[in-house]
Scaffold this motif. Structure first.
Motif, mmCIF file in Angstrom:
data_model
loop_
_atom_site.group_PDB
_atom_site.id
_atom_site.type_symbol
_atom_site.label_atom_id
_atom_site.label_comp_id
_atom_site.label_asym_id
_atom_site.label_seq_id
_atom_site.Cartn_x
_atom_site.Cartn_y
_atom_site.Cartn_z
ATOM 1 N N GLY A 80 -9.166 -2.770 1.253
ATOM 2 C CA GLY A 80 -8.561 -3.662 2.167
ATOM 3 C C GLY A 80 -9.138 -5.101 2.391
ATOM 4 O O GLY A 80 -9.938 -5.490 1.495
ATOM 5 N N GLU A 113 -8.559 -7.031 10.046
ATOM 6 C CA GLU A 113 -8.849 -6.200 9.033
ATOM 7 C C GLU A 113 -7.628 -5.121 8.702
ATOM 8 O O GLU A 113 -7.099 -4.920 9.715
ATOM 9 C CB GLU A 113 -10.285 -5.606 9.353
ATOM 10 N N ASP A 114 -7.361 -5.230 7.399
ATOM 11 C CA ASP A 114 -6.450 -4.070 6.999
ATOM 12 C C ASP A 114 -7.046 -3.339 5.983
ATOM 13 O O ASP A 114 -7.965 -3.446 5.535
ATOM 14 C CB ASP A 114 -5.330 -5.064 6.453
ATOM 15 N N ASN A 115 -6.097 -2.159 5.927
ATOM 16 C CA ASN A 115 -6.647 -1.245 5.062
ATOM 17 C C ASN A 115 -5.628 -1.164 4.043
ATOM 18 O O ASN A 115 -5.178 -0.074 3.292
ATOM 19 C CB ASN A 115 -6.726 0.394 5.405
ATOM 20 N N GLN A 153 -11.898 3.280 -0.208
ATOM 21 C CA GLN A 153 -11.117 2.697 0.567
ATOM 22 C C GLN A 153 -11.080 1.185 0.435
ATOM 23 O O GLN A 153 -12.013 0.663 0.342
ATOM 24 C CB GLN A 153 -11.618 3.196 1.925
ATOM 25 N N SER A 212 0.609 -1.216 -0.040
ATOM 26 C CA SER A 212 0.038 -0.134 0.024
ATOM 27 C C SER A 212 0.890 1.324 -0.062
ATOM 28 O O SER A 212 1.939 1.282 0.657
ATOM 29 C CB SER A 212 -0.667 0.081 1.140
#
Length: 667
Positions: A646, A589-591, A644, A565
């Motif tokens: 993720g 959870e990741d972005n 966004q 990212s």
């Protein structure tokens, strides 16, 4: 004056008696001369005619001869006894004629103003009996001073097709006697009294047979197994045989005597059919199909032969009423079957290895001992005219022999059921042992597979960590290398401690995860932020997981989501949520860039590393679900919300119990 009147009456009666005596035939029997009973030998005349000659025709024929004491009658002809009866008393009289075992006896009492026709005999139906209590008696009534001619036709009952056989037997018996009324009643009462014990024994034997028949019928209706069907048929044959042997003077005997031909000729057929059912039952009881297949085949063939012979024999006798054929078959088969019967018992006792063989031998010995003695006595071979003491004489009957054998076979069936139950229990125990051994083997195999997979994954994680340390060393960042090495050593010690464990507590899993996250945060620097949030309701000491379950998902989020990212703020959220007392939810959870874009950017080496690590993790979850009541399932969700991106990895943790499984099905 009165004395003179009585004298004139007496003289008139004597004169009329004298005139009547002069008017009648010389073959005249004066009833006043009968004290108690009188046989018609040397008193009646004998006339032989064809079977279908009527009485009116016989009256016109001359008497052939005076009836001798012994005369060879013909079974194909009718024998007529003729004499005159003269009631030379001042009052009406009743005589009873006894005909014995004659098949048909018709009495014609022919007077000036009447012709009475009465029937008796063993082949006469009940509704045609001359007396209500017996088929062997005929009552004859004459008024005072009456003279009537008596004609008695004695003959065998004619069959439908008598020409099929030509065996002359039985010969009609001419031994007819006349009894006075008082003597007859005394004799009947004495016969009833003497036969009461025999009737009692026969009644309880029939009751026992009917009970067995009803009981076995219920068993066969419940289980539908051939052995119970054959046993039912055997008991049924014994019941029918016993009922057909019922005395004619009993209520049941009255009813059976409505069909005298069937009662007489069905006995032997029932024996043959019962013997066939017995052989079928024997093959099933001793399990000859398995223990001795040739004997099983031969006995069943013999049984079918017996059944067919019995049916054909019954048809032939019902059509011909040939007693000679019946007698020849009776004794011929006995002399032929008894040695065969003994040979079969000897063979069974020596060659058939079965725990039920002893019951078969015992039942047949009892049957043979009583049955053969009963047959020999019925045929007049032994104990003719001898009364045995006690109740032994009344038990000398084939029905009692059959009952004894049926009782022994009932015990054999009970023991067989016990053996089958033992075998079933042993088989069930063996099956349970086999299942337990197989389950233990599969569990051990799963544990070995899980250990092998964990040993494959740990080197993969170690390789990544050593690469990071090497990176810091080459970069010259000794502080980060030292701090990273310290955290790595603690994590490595934790991994080594859990290397032999199949499951670990959630607290230990989170400790290792925090150490791993510290290592990764050290590598990424300030641009990487992670959050580990554990629901306060979660008891970390009571939740058990496979070791290093969450680490591959966290590693995948960092290396393939956040690392690629371009965001300055790279975040990782780890949440452990308690949905209810049986369900937890782990969320990583990741972005990062998301799975779709990561697939385009990854090199071939990265692809291999990711696919390998996630495949191992999925296999470990499947093995864990197979061996433990706790169930894990994984969901990977792509995040795309207003630009966004993720990835959300959701792991559902459910503790399966009987209660919540029932609740889930009811919902």
């Amino acid at each position: 004056m009165r004395s003179w009147t009585g004298l004139w009456v007496l003289c008139g009666w004597m004169l009329s008696r004298t005139l009547a005596a002069q008017a009648v035939s010389p073959d005249t029997l004066y009833l006043s001369q009968i004290d108690d009973q009188v046989y018609l030998t040397n008193r009646a005349t004998l006339t032989i005619t064809s079977i279908d000659t009527p009485w009116q025709r016989v009256k016109q024929l001359p008497a052939l001869q005076r009836l001798p004491k012994a005369y060879a009658t013909s079974p194909r002809e009718a024998c007529w006894l003729r004499l005159f009866l003269h009631n030379d008393t001042p009052s009406p009289l009743i005589l009873y004629a006894y005909v014995g075992e004659v098949q048909t006896a018709r009495f014609y009492l022919d007077g000036p103003e009447r012709l009475d026709s009465l029937r008796a005999g063993s082949m006469v139906p009940t509704d045609e009996w001359a007396t209500a209590e017996s088929d062997q008696y005929v009552s004859l009534s004459l008024t005072a001073g009456e003279v009537a001619e008596l004609g008695i036709r004695l003959a065998n009952a004619e069959g439908v097709l008598p020409q099929l056989t030509r065996i002359n037997y039985p010969h009609p018996s001419l031994s007819v006697r006349l009894e006075t009324e008082s003597f007859h009643h005394q004799r009947v009462a004495r016969d009833y009294r003497n036969n009461s014990t025999e009737l009692l024994y026969r009644t309880w034997i029939q009751g026992a047979l009917l009970f067995f028949l009803f009981f076995v019928g219920l068993i066969y209706g419940q289980y539908r197994q051939p052995i119970y069907g054959y046993y039912f048929l055997y008991v049924l044959a014994g019941c029918i045989f016993s009922l057909l042997k019922t005395r004619a003077y009993t209520p049941l005997g009255h009813w059976i005597s409505y069909f005298p031909m069937v009662r007489t000729h069905l006995l032997e057929t029932v024996l043959w059919l019962g013997l066939a059912a017995y052989l079928f039952f024997l093959t099933e009881l001793l399990d000859l199909r398995t223990r001795h297949p040739p004997a099983h085949r031969w006995l069943r063939r013999i049984a079918w032969g017996f059944a067919g012979f019995g049916v054909l024999y019954a048809i032939l006798l019902l059509l011909t009423n040939d007693g000679g054929l019946q007698r020849a078959v009776f004794w011929g088969t006995r002399y032929g079957l008894i040695p065969l019967y003994v040979a079969l018992l000897v063979w069974v006792s020596r060659r058939v290895r079965s725990p039920l063989t002893g019951y078969v031998v015992l039942g047949n010995v009892l049957m043979a001992a009583v049955g053969i003695l009963a047959w020999l006595r019925a045929g007049g071979i032994i104990l003719k005219g001898v009364t045995l003491p006690g109740g032994v004489d009344n038990l000398m009957m084939v029905s009692f022999a059959v009952l004894l054998e049926i009782i022994v076979f009932a015990l054999a069936l009970a023991y067989r059921i016990r053996l089958i139950d033992r075998e079933r229990q042993a088989s069930h125990r063996a099956y349970i042992d086999e299942v337990e051994q197989r389950t233990a083997y599969e569990k051990r195999l799963s544990e070995v597979e899980m250990l092998a997979l964990r040993s494959q994954m740990n080197p993969h994680f170690l390789f990544n960590s050593l690469n990071t340390i090497e990176y810091f060393v080459l970069k010259g960042d000794e502080e980060k290398a030292s701090r990273y090495l310290s955290s790595f050593s603690r994590l490595l010690r934790l991994i080594l401690n859990h290397s032999n464990e199949d499951i670990v507590r959630l607290s230990d899993e989170l400790l290792g995860l925090r150490l791993y996250l510290e290592l990764e945060a050290t590598r990424f620097g300030d641009e990487f932020v992670y959050t580990l949030d554990v629901d306060a309701r979660v008891d970390q000491e009571e939740v058990w997981l496979p070791p290093l379950l969450l680490q591959p998902f966290v590693e995948n989020a960092i290396w393939h989501g956040l690392r690629q990212s371009q965001l300055a703020d790279k975040r990782l959220y780890i949440r452990i949520i308690a949905e209810n007392e049986h369900t937890l939810r782990f969320e990583i959870e990741d972005n990062g860039i998301g799975r779709q874009q990561a697939g385009h950017l990854k090199s071939r080496t990265s692809i291999a590393r990711k696919s390998y690590g996630m495949a191992i993790t999925q296999q470990r979850i499947e093995l864990f679900n197979r061996n433990y009541p706790t169930q894990l399932d994984v969901q990977l969700i792509d995040i795309d919300n207003n630009g966004q991106t993720g990835t959300l990895a959701r792991i559902n943790y459910r503790l399966i119990t009987a209660r919540n499984e029932h609740e889930s099905h009811s919902d």
